[in-house]
Design an enzyme around this catalytic site. Structure first.
Site, PDB file in Angstrom:
ATOM      1  N   CYS A 109      20.368 -34.002 -79.675  1.00 34.84           N
ATOM      2  CA  CYS A 109      19.699 -32.824 -79.126  1.00 34.84           C
ATOM      3  C   CYS A 109      20.725 -31.711 -78.920  1.00 34.84           C
ATOM      4  O   CYS A 109      21.924 -31.893 -79.135  1.00 34.84           O
ATOM      5  CB  CYS A 109      19.006 -33.139 -77.807  1.00 34.84           C
ATOM      6  SG  CYS A 109      20.147 -33.616 -76.492  1.00 34.84           S
ATOM      7  N   CYS A 112      23.784 -32.271 -76.710  1.00 35.42           N
ATOM      8  CA  CYS A 112      24.903 -32.994 -77.330  1.00 35.42           C
ATOM      9  C   CYS A 112      25.863 -32.003 -77.979  1.00 35.42           C
ATOM     10  O   CYS A 112      27.090 -32.088 -77.823  1.00 35.42           O
ATOM     11  CB  CYS A 112      24.392 -33.962 -78.402  1.00 35.42           C
ATOM     12  SG  CYS A 112      23.296 -35.253 -77.801  1.00 35.42           S
ATOM     13  N   ASP A 135      26.596   5.002-101.396  1.00 34.58           N
ATOM     14  CA  ASP A 135      27.576   5.477-102.364  1.00 34.58           C
ATOM     15  C   ASP A 135      26.829   5.772-103.670  1.00 34.58           C
ATOM     16  O   ASP A 135      25.932   5.030-104.063  1.00 34.58           O
ATOM     17  CB  ASP A 135      28.637   4.400-102.586  1.00 34.58           C
ATOM     18  CG  ASP A 135      29.598   4.769-103.698  1.00 34.58           C
ATOM     19  OD1 ASP A 135      30.219   5.834-103.601  1.00 34.58           O
ATOM     20  OD2 ASP A 135      29.697   3.997-104.664  1.00 34.58           O
TER      21      ASP A 135
END
Length: 757
Positions: free
Chosen positions: A27, A30, A453
């Site tokens: 989970c 952890c 550009d």
């Protein structure tokens, strides 16, 4: 993509990075624990991702990989040292990964199926009083015990491992809840009234039930275990789908290649290719690595890398990319990049790095997950004591406490960002959009101005035939054929543009009978018996030929627009004017319109003169033009716009764009450009098409919205469910089903990004 602990940013500068495969996480808490332990090491900055099961760690001198692994193992999990660097087709060992995940998913499925078969009768007997025959409770125990002991064994094992390290995770909640329900039932069966023949009880969604000595919770223990196993299995399958795009990307590369050795073709694994090797690519084969065509011509299908459906023609001198497909002619290619340096390998690396990162909003969720489980244990204990004190009903108190333990799973919080990132970045890679990290997603939401550009971004960056103006009585095709034939013999870029344009419009060009290049003025020669001149007006003047008024006016108008005008004459008379310009890409006008629809103000930035810039801007629909800017001054333009209060995105492709891309709030680098531009960009557009810039921003915003939606529902679920459970309004089995559903919902919501177009 930094640690959730900001104070670690002040640590000693890192000198190396490593990615560790983490095992044993169940989970989000952890992942938070491992991350916290690693970040406590001197000179270490770590990010642990629950969904990808990986830790990205930066570490300073004096810290080794073995030290990092040891720290993870001391925390109660496993860590694996990274494998040796691999060739693109071997990158991240997709086949092995597939096998490992297949084994893990298969084991989960087997555990789930057995638990379901045993649990369904238990739940039905508890919920439907008509099914409760004499001594039904003992059959329930016989069926439920294996589910709680064997089916839930992964939860018990993880809970015990964490307990030995002084930690509590979601598995702790599940383990305590199911074992408590089983333990209570055993006490009631063996020492209470629940084991007596003829015992009956109904099923209620709330906590109300008969006296404690006659109440059993076997359906809750077995049902919760099965629901959570189902959630884990669906989660594992969904996570597998979420990473499918990256695995597909890694598997694109060719596995072997025909290398030319002493004039002979030798088939070798792609991993053995060296820079400078020449290899043969036949029609239908994948190009083994990045290189340059040295022999032959063909069309190359790059759709799997760029999302572009139209094959690109290549010939001698053109660059080709590994993993693209040769569709027609035989090619001989000289390898220029191999292994981890190829575009495919770098794309995979960018995608994987992005998936391992965390958005700012997820870091908050991680902090909450880290303290969530201990808080829930305290709430469960408080619920038990409060119910006992207020009602004196031990059964109701126990049921409410177990429901609190079961419902309060932080898994959905941990999955909210990683799964959306995995799907979003994977889908982007399929469309030729590479997102560098989750923090980029936040930038796309704020951007209000996009600086484009001109050369190579809005325009093709190469000269092309634009207009054809003929004198009275002259056919356009004849003008193009004679001028194009003469220019075809020249290597000048303007001459190439005229020759290519003429060939495209009229077909094959005749061969000149004579040809002469007149330095600085143009070309002259004989084509089909005509003495032809193509070049400046001064070249015609040397042959005492004047442009008539209509052609002179066309030439002046073209030059006012910033285009190059070329005069054409033959047999002593001016016949027409050809105009040449850097061609605007076919999709640029549509792309600018898309960017406007996204709420962005486009700005054209170029070093060209104002006339050229203005003409391009009008053609694509841009109102704001900044022209005659030196390459080194582009970054100053970006900073000036930012100083005006704008949030600026910059789209560019050249070395001279790199600083501006880095300075912008969001840098979008055209993948057809230079490495410097690509490294500076936050988003890389593999395809040289401005329309992809709008797609990239839309995808990024959609991914961010999915992350926020996931976190909202995950937080909302826990905020709403915990009080309901504590108030005794949820049966533990219903709580287990709801908890499993929350994780599945988050992953399924993320998978919707796979349908992005």
């Amino acid at each position: 993509m930094t640690s959730i602990a900001p104070e670690r940013a002040a640590a000693a500068p890192a000198t190396a990075e490593v990615e560790l495969s983490i095992g044993g996480m169940t989970c989000a808490s952890c992942a938070a624990r491992i991350e916290k332990k690693l970040n406590r090491m001197d000179g270490v900055t770590a990010t642990v991702n629950f969904a990808t099961e990986k830790a990205k760690v930066s570490y300073a001198e004096g810290v080794g990989i073995a030290d990092l692994i040891a720290t993870v193992e001391k925390t109660g999990y496993t860590a694996q040292e990274p494998p040796r660097p691999a060739a693109p087709s071997e990158a991240s060992a997709p086949a092995g990964e597939r096998e490992d995940h297949g084994d893990e998913t298969g084991a989960l499925r087997q555990r789930l199926l057995v638990s379901l078969v045993l649990s369904v009768p238990v739940v039905l007997m508890a919920m439907v009083p008509a099914l409760q025959f004499d001594n039904w409770q003992w059959l329930s125990l016989t069926l439920a015990a294996p589910v709680v002991v064997w089916g839930a064994f992964p939860f018990h094992r993880a809970a015990w491992t964490n307990a030995r390290h002084g930690a509590a995770t979601m598995d702790t909640l599940v383990s305590i809840g199911t074992l408590a329900a089983l333990g209570w039932s055993l006490w009631a069966l063996f020492f209470g009234d629940a084991g007596m023949p003829g015992m009956r009880h109904g099923f209620d969604f709330s906590v109300s039930r008969a006296g404690g000595s006659s109440a059993i919770y076997l359906e809750a223990a077995a049902g919760v275990t099965s629901f959570i196993l189902a959630g884990r299995y669906l989660e594992a399958r969904s996570k597998r789908k979420a990473g499918a795009a990256l695995r597909a990307l890694l598997e694109l590369g060719a596995k072997d290649v025909a290398v030319l050795r002493d004039g002979r073709e030798v088939r070798v694994p792609t991993a053995e290719l060296m820079t400078g090797d020449r290899f043969v690519v036949r029609p239908g084969e994948k190009i083994a690595t990045d290189g340059t065509v040295v022999e032959g011509s063909s069309a190359v299908d790059a759709s799997m890398l760029t999302g572009e459906s139209v094959p690109v023609d290549v010939t001698v001198g053109d660059a080709v990319t590994g993993a693209t497909v040769n569709t027609s002619g035989r090619l001989v290619v000289e390898a220029t990049r191999v292994g981890a340096d190829t575009q495919l390998a770098r794309m995979a690396r960018l995608v994987e790095d992005a998936q391992n990162g965390k958005a700012a909003v997820q870091r908050l969720a991680d902090r909450i997950s880290g303290v969530f489980v201990p808080v829930v244990l305290v709430i469960a204990l408080g619920t038990l004591l409060t119910w006992l004190f207020v009602t004196g009903d031990a059964t109701a108190a126990f049921t409410a406490a177990v429901a609190v333990l079961i419902i309060a799973c932080p898994c959905a919080l941990g999955l909210a960002t990683p799964t959306a990132l995995m799907v979003g970045t994977g889908r982007g890679a399929q469309l030729g959009i590479l997102i560098k990290g989750p923090e980029v997603l936040e930038s796309t939401r704020r951007v209000d101005t996009v600086v484009l550009d001109k050369t190579g971004t809005v325009t093709t960056g190469t000269m092309a035939l634009h207009d054809v103006v003929t004198a009275p009585g002259v056919a356009e095709d004849e003008l193009l054929r004679l001028a194009g034939a003469l220019e075809h013999a020249s290597e000048h870029p303007i001459a190439r543009a005229i020759a290519d344009g003429a060939a495209a419009r009229t077909g094959a060009l005749p061969v000149p009978e004579s040809f002469e290049n007149v330095a600085g003025l143009g070309v002259q020669g004989v084509v089909e018996g005509h003495a032809v001149l193509v070049g400046r007006e001064k070249l015609l003047a040397e042959w005492v030929i004047e442009l008539p008024a209509e052609l002179a006016a066309a030439k002046a108008a073209a030059e006012a627009e910033g285009r190059t005008a070329v005069a054409v004459a033959w047999d002593g008379a001016a016949r027409g004017v050809l105009t040449v310009a850097d061609a605007v890409k076919d999709t640029s006008a549509r792309a600018v319109a898309e960017l406007r629809r996204l709420g962005l103000t486009p700005v054209l930035l170029t070093g060209d003169n104002k006339a050229v810039a203005g003409a391009v801007a009008r053609e694509v629909g841009i109102d704001e033009v900044i022209a005659e800017v030196l390459p080194q001054d582009k970054v100053d333009v970006v900073r000036r716009l930012q100083a005006e209060g704008r949030t600026v995105a910059m789209v560019g492709d050249g070395v001279n764009d790199a600083a501006a891309l880095a300075a912008a709030d969001l840098g979008l680098a055209m993948g057809t450009g230079t490495d410097a531009a690509i490294e500076a960009g936050d988003l890389t557009l593999v395809r040289g098409d401005l329309l992809v810039a709008a797609d990239a921003i839309r995808l990024s915003r959609r991914t961010l919205a999915t992350i926020k939606g996931n976190l909202f529902w995950a937080f909302g679920y826990n905020v709403a469910a915990l009080p309901l459970a504590a108030a005794g309004l949820l049966n533990p089995m219903i709580a287990g089903a709801a908890m499993a559903f929350s994780s599945v919902f988050v992953v399924t919501n993320s998978l919707r990004l796979r349908r992005f177009r």
